[in-house]
Design an enzyme around this catalytic site. Sequence first.
Site, PDB file in Angstrom:
ATOM      1  N   ARG A  70      -6.125   1.973   7.425  1.00  0.00           N
ATOM      2  CA  ARG A  70      -6.883   2.268   5.774  1.00  0.00           C
ATOM      3  C   ARG A  70      -7.733   1.437   4.810  1.00  0.00           C
ATOM      4  NH1 ARG A  70      -0.555   5.006   3.307  1.00  0.00           N
ATOM      5  NH2 ARG A  70      -0.150   5.402   4.648  1.00  0.00           N
ATOM      6  N   ASP A  77      -4.982   1.659  -4.175  1.00  0.00           N
ATOM      7  CA  ASP A  77      -5.373   2.873  -4.297  1.00  0.00           C
ATOM      8  C   ASP A  77      -5.309   3.977  -5.531  1.00  0.00           C
ATOM      9  OD1 ASP A  77      -3.047   2.662  -1.892  1.00  0.00           O
ATOM     10  OD2 ASP A  77      -0.978   3.288  -2.749  1.00  0.00           O
ATOM     11  N   ASP A  93       3.452  -2.953   0.003  1.00  0.00           N
ATOM     12  CA  ASP A  93       3.022  -1.555  -0.152  1.00  0.00           C
ATOM     13  C   ASP A  93       1.349  -1.446   0.693  1.00  0.00           C
ATOM     14  OD1 ASP A  93       3.010   1.400   0.276  1.00  0.00           O
ATOM     15  OD2 ASP A  93       1.952   1.560  -1.355  1.00  0.00           O
ATOM     16  N   ASP A 130       5.417   1.110  -6.480  1.00  0.00           N
ATOM     17  CA  ASP A 130       5.178   0.487  -5.233  1.00  0.00           C
ATOM     18  C   ASP A 130       4.820  -0.807  -5.235  1.00  0.00           C
ATOM     19  OD1 ASP A 130       6.336   2.743  -3.444  1.00  0.00           O
ATOM     20  OD2 ASP A 130       4.043   3.232  -2.862  1.00  0.00           O
TER      21      ASP A 130
END
Length: 390
Positions: free
Chosen positions: A269, A217, A213, A189
Amino acid sequence: MASKHNNSILGRIVLAILIASFFTPNLTYAEKSKIMGFEMNAIDKCWRSDPEWRKNRPQLATCSVGYAGKMTNNIGEGLIHYKVIDPSDDAINPKPGTLRYGASVIQGKVWITFERDMLIQLVKPLLISSFTTIDGRGFDVQIANNACLMIFKATNIIIHSIGIHHCKSQAPGIVIGPNGKVMPLGQVDGDAIRLVSASKIWIDHNTLSNCEDGLLDVTRGSTDVTISNNWFKFQDKVMLLGHDDGYVRDQNMKVTVLYNHFGPNCNQRMPRIRHGYAHVANNFYLGWLQYAIGGSTEPSLKSEANLFVAPTSGRKEITWRKDNNQNRNGGEFHSINDIFENGASFIATKGGKVRKPNYTKEQVFIVADAKSVRSLTRASGVLRCGKTIC
Ligand SMILES: *[C@@H]1O[C@H](CO)[C@@H](O)[C@H](O)[C@H]1NC(C)=O
């Protein structure tokens, strides 16, 4: 982070006095900084006060706090100093002098710096080897417009003072792996920095924005991560901690999110967490659209002494749970000493215990009063460094 210019005569006189006092020899840098009206946080204080910072770059490794602990495995005997002089990239046969050669091919302790300002467009994700430091201090180093950074089954990595933006998803292909050998890599991603089964990672003073994206992460059993002093902006999905709801190995995940600046134009997020534990302290949240902090599958999160400034219009609530706000599946979200501005609200979990981070001596730091968060995060993102002051 532009400072306001004061053009009044009085302003100029005051400024002249401030500048004069900055060069008064008997004051420590910290004292001078106080007079100049900015206050350095615990991490920055450790190295930015050193006028010889260019000579003493590896000293940075002793400055980290939070779950990454001190990064002293990255320095000392056997450390290889490597300078990137060539912005080009080749995923399989990288040339000496390129970033990929230093970060993937060379094994062991490597401290990577840059010769000059550089825009690097990676042809495939860059898989960083264990014991590697990427240190962009002193130059405008950007990794942008295609593939970006990945830490895959590696440990003891520092990423410092790099601008990473406009990262795009990548089709499967062949790249040099973190062990210096070519390997097949599946579809990836478009994240700025992606951690997969990584541990003891420190990500400090980077500016991340505008990726396909997410920006950061932390997935698949990654743990012992400190995310500090970064500036996250212009992004829908900012930070994901925990791979997916079914990945229970992430129960052991421990992440510290400290002194970061979120916004403008971040949607959600910051972070979104699954399973593990996050200590989110002394961050500056400049608005959000959907939510700032969210989760599912029983994560636990201690939000401590952050400054949350709600958006002028729209949702003022900071938190989000996958099912609803009462369900334990949404996890335990506790708020301690946070400051809420512009109508911001935080629905904390009722009952339950606030889990302490249980930091070791190498990880511990003093959480500052939320009132000083604006000042402590003022230098977030890539630093503009002078000869003696960074
Ligand atoms: C810290 O220790 C306490 C007591 O053992 C425990 O309940 C808590 O879950 C620990 N915190 C973390 C983040 O593991």
